[in-house]
Motif scaffolding. Structure first.
Motif, short mmCIF file in Angstrom:
data_model
loop_
_atom_site.label_atom_id
_atom_site.label_comp_id
_atom_site.label_asym_id
_atom_site.label_seq_id
_atom_site.Cartn_x
_atom_site.Cartn_y
_atom_site.Cartn_z
N LYS A 47 0.84 -1.20 0.00
CA LYS A 47 0.00 0.00 0.00
C LYS A 47 0.88 1.26 0.00
N SER A 48 0.56 2.20 -0.88
CA SER A 48 1.33 3.44 -0.97
C SER A 48 0.92 4.42 0.12
N PHE A 49 1.89 5.19 0.56
CA PHE A 49 1.65 6.29 1.48
C PHE A 49 2.72 7.34 1.23
N LYS A 50 2.56 8.51 1.82
CA LYS A 50 3.55 9.56 1.63
C LYS A 50 4.37 9.74 2.89
N VAL A 51 5.67 9.48 2.74
CA VAL A 51 6.59 9.66 3.85
C VAL A 51 6.85 11.17 4.00
N ILE A 52 6.92 11.63 5.25
CA ILE A 52 7.09 13.06 5.53
C ILE A 52 8.51 13.31 6.01
N LYS A 53 9.19 14.25 5.36
CA LYS A 53 10.54 14.64 5.75
C LYS A 53 10.63 16.16 5.68
N PHE A 54 11.64 16.72 6.34
CA PHE A 54 11.92 18.13 6.12
C PHE A 54 12.52 18.26 4.73
N ALA A 55 12.15 19.31 4.02
CA ALA A 55 12.65 19.55 2.67
C ALA A 55 14.15 19.84 2.72
N THR A 68 15.70 9.26 -7.44
CA THR A 68 15.49 8.94 -6.02
C THR A 68 16.78 8.54 -5.31
N ILE A 69 17.89 8.47 -6.03
CA ILE A 69 19.18 8.19 -5.41
C ILE A 69 19.89 9.52 -5.21
N THR A 70 20.43 9.72 -4.02
CA THR A 70 21.13 10.95 -3.71
C THR A 70 22.60 10.66 -3.44
N SER A 71 23.47 11.39 -4.13
CA SER A 71 24.90 11.23 -3.89
C SER A 71 25.37 12.28 -2.88
N LYS A 72 26.56 12.10 -2.35
CA LYS A 72 27.07 12.92 -1.25
C LYS A 72 27.06 14.41 -1.56
N ASN A 73 27.57 14.82 -2.70
CA ASN A 73 27.62 16.24 -3.05
C ASN A 73 26.59 16.58 -4.12
N ASP A 74 25.43 16.02 -4.00
CA ASP A 74 24.35 16.20 -4.98
C ASP A 74 24.01 17.68 -5.09
N PRO A 75 24.06 18.24 -6.30
CA PRO A 75 23.78 19.67 -6.47
C PRO A 75 22.31 20.06 -6.19
N ARG A 76 21.44 19.07 -6.07
CA ARG A 76 20.03 19.36 -5.78
C ARG A 76 19.79 19.66 -4.30
N ILE A 77 20.78 19.37 -3.44
CA ILE A 77 20.63 19.56 -2.00
C ILE A 77 20.79 21.04 -1.65
N LEU A 78 19.84 21.57 -0.89
CA LEU A 78 19.87 22.96 -0.46
C LEU A 78 20.88 23.14 0.68
N VAL A 80 20.82 24.41 3.83
CA VAL A 80 20.37 23.91 5.12
C VAL A 80 20.13 22.40 5.04
N GLY A 81 19.75 21.94 3.87
CA GLY A 81 19.49 20.52 3.66
C GLY A 81 20.71 19.65 3.90
N LYS A 82 21.90 20.16 3.60
CA LYS A 82 23.12 19.37 3.83
C LYS A 82 23.25 19.01 5.30
N PHE A 83 23.04 19.98 6.16
CA PHE A 83 23.12 19.74 7.61
C PHE A 83 22.01 18.79 8.07
N LEU A 84 20.79 19.04 7.60
CA LEU A 84 19.66 18.20 8.01
C LEU A 84 19.86 16.75 7.58
N ARG A 85 20.41 16.55 6.40
CA ARG A 85 20.64 15.18 5.90
C ARG A 85 21.79 14.51 6.65
N LYS A 86 22.87 15.26 6.87
CA LYS A 86 24.03 14.69 7.55
C LYS A 86 23.68 14.23 8.96
#
Length: 186
Positions: A47-55, A68-78, A80-86
Motif C-alpha cells: 500500500k502506498s503512502f507519503k513519507v514526511i521529511k523536512f525539505a 530517487t538516489i542521492t549522492s554525497k555532493n548532490d547539487p540538488r541539496i539545499l 540547510v538541507g546538507k546539515f539536516l541530511r548529515k
C-alpha cells in the motif's frame, strides 16, 4: 508494539517541537521556502503512502539528475538541507507517519517503487508483510549510503545490483529474528 510506537512518537514530537520550530523557520527563509517533502513510498502489503521529511532538496528533485538516489555532493541539496541530511534530522517528521500508523519505529525502510527493482521478488513479498520503519537494520548498516554511491559515476546500477539486494537480505534477517529486544537494540 503499536502502543509503544504511539507513545514514543507522541513523546518525541513534543520533545522535538522547539527544534522543529527552528528548522521550520530556517527552511521558510532559505532555499525554496518549502518546509516538508512528501514522497510516495511503498508500505505494508504494498500500500502506498507519503513519507514526511523536512525539505532538503530542490522541489522537483526526484525528476532531476539521479532521481530517487542521492549522492554525497548532490547539487540538488539545499544549503540547510546538507546539515539536516548529515544529522538525519530531516527524517524526524516521520514520527508523524508512525503516529498515523503508516510506519513503525523499527522495520524495513519504506522505498520509492523504483528503488525496489533490485530486491528479489520472493524477499520483497515477505518484507511487504512488515510495517516499514523509521529506522531499521538496512538503514543502520547503510547509514553512509550517499557516500558509498558518490564513489560511482553511475550509482543506479550499483544500487540495484549490490545495495538493494544486500539491504533486502538484512531486512529479511530482521523479519526472521524480530523481537522487542532486537527493536530496542536497533
Amino acid at each position: 508494539m503499536r502502543i509503544i510506537d504511539i507513545s514514543i512518537s507522541i513523546c518525541a514530537l513534543l520533545f522535538l517541537m522547539p527544534l522543529f520550530a527552528i528548522i521550520i523557520t530556517l527552511l521558510k527563509c532559505t532555499g525554496e521556502g518549502e518546509i516538508f517533502f512528501k514522497q510516495k513510498r511503498v508500505g505494508q502489503f504494498g500500500k502506498s503512502f507519503k513519507v514526511i521529511k523536512f525539505a532538503t532538496m530542490l522541489k522537483d528533485s526526484p525528476n532531476i539528475g539521479s532521481g530517487t538516489i542521492t549522492s554525497k555532493n548532490d547539487p540538488r541539496i539545499l544549503p540547510v538541507g546538507k546539515f539536516l541530511r548529515k544529522t538525519k534530522i530531516n527524517e524526524l517528521p516521520q514520527f508523524l507517519n508512525v503516529l498515523y500508523g503508516e510506519m513503525s519505529l523499527i522495520g524495513p525502510r519504506p522505498h520509492a517503487k523504483r528503488d525496489l527493482n533490485g530486491v528479489p521478488s520472493e524477499i520483497l513479498e515477505e518484507l511487504l508483510k512488515l510495517k516499514p520503519g523509521l529506522s531499521g537494520i538496512g538503514s543502520i548498516v547503510f547509514r553512509n549510503e550517499e557516500g558509498i554511491l558518490n564513489t560511482f559515476d553511475e550509482p543506479r546500477p550499483f544500487y540495484d545490483k549490490v545495495i538493494a539486494p544486500y539491504k533486502a537480505d538484512l531486512e529479511m534477517w530482521y523479519a526472521q529474528n524480530k523481537s522487542l529486544y532486537l527493536n530496542v537494540q536497533l
